[in-house]
Design an enzyme around this catalytic site. Sequence first.
Site, PDB file in Angstrom:
ATOM      1  N   HIS A  50       0.834  -1.181   0.000  1.00 55.91           N
ATOM      2  CA  HIS A  50       0.000   0.000   0.000  1.00 55.91           C
ATOM      3  C   HIS A  50       0.884   1.251   0.000  1.00 55.91           C
ATOM      4  O   HIS A  50       2.099   1.159   0.228  1.00 55.91           O
ATOM      5  CB  HIS A  50      -0.953   0.019   1.204  1.00 55.91           C
ATOM      6  CG  HIS A  50      -0.263   0.068   2.536  1.00 55.91           C
ATOM      7  ND1 HIS A  50      -0.139  -1.025   3.368  1.00 55.91           N
ATOM      8  CD2 HIS A  50       0.352   1.083   3.182  1.00 55.91           C
ATOM      9  CE1 HIS A  50       0.504  -0.682   4.462  1.00 55.91           C
ATOM     10  NE2 HIS A  50       0.833   0.601   4.380  1.00 55.91           N
TER      11      HIS A  50
HETATM   12  P1  TYD Z   1      -2.466  -3.916   7.295  1.00 58.84           P
HETATM   13  O1  TYD Z   1      -2.309  -2.476   6.994  1.00 58.84           O
HETATM   14  O2  TYD Z   1      -3.156  -4.757   6.249  1.00 58.84           O
HETATM   15  O3  TYD Z   1      -1.055  -4.575   7.644  1.00 58.84           O
HETATM   16  P2  TYD Z   1       0.254  -4.770   6.729  1.00 58.84           P
HETATM   17  O4  TYD Z   1       0.308  -3.622   5.759  1.00 58.84           O
HETATM   18  O5  TYD Z   1       1.395  -4.751   7.680  1.00 58.84           O
HETATM   19  O6  TYD Z   1       0.157  -6.093   6.042  1.00 58.84           O
HETATM   20  O7  TYD Z   1      -3.220  -4.034   8.677  1.00 58.84           O
HETATM   21  C1  TYD Z   1      -3.674  -5.269   9.185  1.00 58.84           C
HETATM   22  C2  TYD Z   1      -4.946  -5.021  10.001  1.00 58.84           C
HETATM   23  O8  TYD Z   1      -4.674  -4.227  11.152  1.00 58.84           O
HETATM   24  C3  TYD Z   1      -6.007  -4.281   9.206  1.00 58.84           C
HETATM   25  O9  TYD Z   1      -7.267  -4.861   9.532  1.00 58.84           O
HETATM   26  C4  TYD Z   1      -5.956  -2.889   9.744  1.00 58.84           C
HETATM   27  C5  TYD Z   1      -5.493  -3.066  11.170  1.00 58.84           C
HETATM   28  N1  TYD Z   1      -4.702  -1.927  11.701  1.00 58.84           N
HETATM   29  C6  TYD Z   1      -5.202  -1.167  12.736  1.00 58.84           C
HETATM   30  O10 TYD Z   1      -6.323  -1.388  13.235  1.00 58.84           O
HETATM   31  N2  TYD Z   1      -4.451  -0.151  13.227  1.00 58.84           N
HETATM   32  C7  TYD Z   1      -3.224   0.147  12.717  1.00 58.84           C
HETATM   33  O11 TYD Z   1      -2.559   1.095  13.200  1.00 58.84           O
HETATM   34  C8  TYD Z   1      -2.717  -0.641  11.625  1.00 58.84           C
HETATM   35  C9  TYD Z   1      -1.375  -0.358  11.015  1.00 58.84           C
HETATM   36  C10 TYD Z   1      -3.488  -1.675  11.153  1.00 58.84           C
END
Ligand code: TYD
Length: 132
Positions: A50
């Site tokens: 992302h």
């Molecule tokens: P995600 O952004 O998909 O993780 P990565 O990019 O590391 O693979 O986030 C995973 C899950 O956690 C998603 O449901 C969103 C949640 N999340 C939060 O609730 N708060 C946060 O600060 C972050 C970074 C993620």
Amino acid sequence: MVEYSLINFKVRGDHSGSLVALEKGEEFPFDIKRVYYIYGTQRDIVRGKHSHRKLEQVIICTSGSCDFILDNGKERTTVHLDKPYQGLYIKHNIWREFTNFSSDCVVMVLASEHYDESDYIRDYNQFLETLK
Ligand code: TYD
């Protein structure tokens, strides 16, 4: 060139070990509003995928190692993180993926804003569109 920087934090070390303290100032670029960390990720998993519209982050591999692939829509570069005293500083409009996790890898992320899903761009083509 993909825009990022590696910040080497001051380490307060003595016979009892090492301590790194982070607060906004000369060596830390923003007010920290949120901290999250990732651990227990299998080596070949690719996380991230992302970019952000606004968010700035400093990313620290506090244990073990992993690779960050950074992409500005024109170029890609890989940054290997394996030093608990080093922070990878990235601003908005950088597509990031991270992978190649060691089994003991803990990635701690310090963020300039609260969690806001509307700040995320999770589609690579949409990311390219926003750069135009
Ligand atoms: P995600 O952004 O998909 O993780 P990565 O990019 O590391 O693979 O986030 C995973 C899950 O956690 C998603 O449901 C969103 C949640 N999340 C939060 O609730 N708060 C946060 O600060 C972050 C970074 C993620």
